[in-house]
Enzyme design. Sequence first.
Site, mmCIF file in Angstrom:
data_model
loop_
_atom_site.group_PDB
_atom_site.id
_atom_site.type_symbol
_atom_site.label_atom_id
_atom_site.label_comp_id
_atom_site.label_asym_id
_atom_site.label_seq_id
_atom_site.Cartn_x
_atom_site.Cartn_y
_atom_site.Cartn_z
ATOM 1 N N LYS A 14 0.887 -1.299 0.050
ATOM 2 C CA LYS A 14 0.115 -0.056 -0.061
ATOM 3 C C LYS A 14 0.854 1.239 -0.085
ATOM 4 C CE LYS A 14 -2.133 -0.946 3.736
ATOM 5 N NZ LYS A 14 -1.460 -2.209 4.167
ATOM 6 N N ARG A 89 -10.747 0.544 9.022
ATOM 7 C CA ARG A 89 -10.388 -0.666 9.318
ATOM 8 C C ARG A 89 -11.749 -1.437 9.994
ATOM 9 N NH1 ARG A 89 -4.707 -1.790 10.975
ATOM 10 N NH2 ARG A 89 -3.539 -0.258 9.817
ATOM 11 N N ARG A 128 11.029 -5.510 5.305
ATOM 12 C CA ARG A 128 11.000 -4.227 5.719
ATOM 13 C C ARG A 128 11.543 -3.913 6.990
ATOM 14 N NH1 ARG A 128 4.804 -1.974 5.336
ATOM 15 N NH2 ARG A 128 4.637 -3.216 7.240
ATOM 16 N N ARG A 134 11.187 -0.849 12.036
ATOM 17 C CA ARG A 134 9.792 -0.553 12.407
ATOM 18 C C ARG A 134 9.466 -1.575 13.564
ATOM 19 N NH1 ARG A 134 5.439 0.783 7.798
ATOM 20 N NH2 ARG A 134 4.177 -0.392 9.557
ATOM 21 N N ARG A 145 -0.698 -8.501 13.448
ATOM 22 C CA ARG A 145 -1.298 -7.551 12.577
ATOM 23 C C ARG A 145 -1.829 -8.228 11.171
ATOM 24 N NH1 ARG A 145 2.973 -4.088 11.089
ATOM 25 N NH2 ARG A 145 1.502 -2.899 9.876
#
Length: 189
Positions: A14, A89, A128, A134, A145
């Site tokens: 995204k 969401r 990532r 992160r 998640r």
Amino acid sequence: MLNLVLFGPPGAGKGTQSEKLINKYQLVHISTGDLFRAHIKNQTALGQKVSQLIADGELVPDQITIDMLEEEIDKNPNAKGFVFDGFPRTIPQAIELDKFLASKGSSIAGVIALDVDKDELVKRVALRQKETGRLDDQAEKSQKRIDEYFNKIILVLPYYDEQQKLTKINGIGEIEEIFTNLCTVIDSY
């Protein structure tokens, strides 16, 4: 005004595709995840409220998310449109977004869901995390998640499907090929 919802689980692409869409269509990108991280970094009152939730991989309550999103939209009164990334969401969030946009004389033009299987998502998020560090991409949190998306968040899609605004795009492949497919859908609005 061209308002799009880019939908998909963590690691679906995204953020990558949003950047390309912003450049091509001159839209404003609104990522609730980025907004939350900015509030946390700047240690705002909101940031302090959501910091632990995000660190634990939990969803932020609807009203906090909606208030923050509306504030961000209001900061961009001359926008040609928005790309909503990571929002809505829940169905209540989708309904509130529709109401808010209607109050501004606008609406969601379309919802594009990037379809990526769980195994690929786990690989992408791990890469990532290695590249960016992160905290929400750490293995246990990212799995939570991803599961949250497939067990709960994905339930928003029928809301948009009933409005005939939903299109699914294969999110696996070359970035440019996926982008071309997105543009074909967007150009049909």
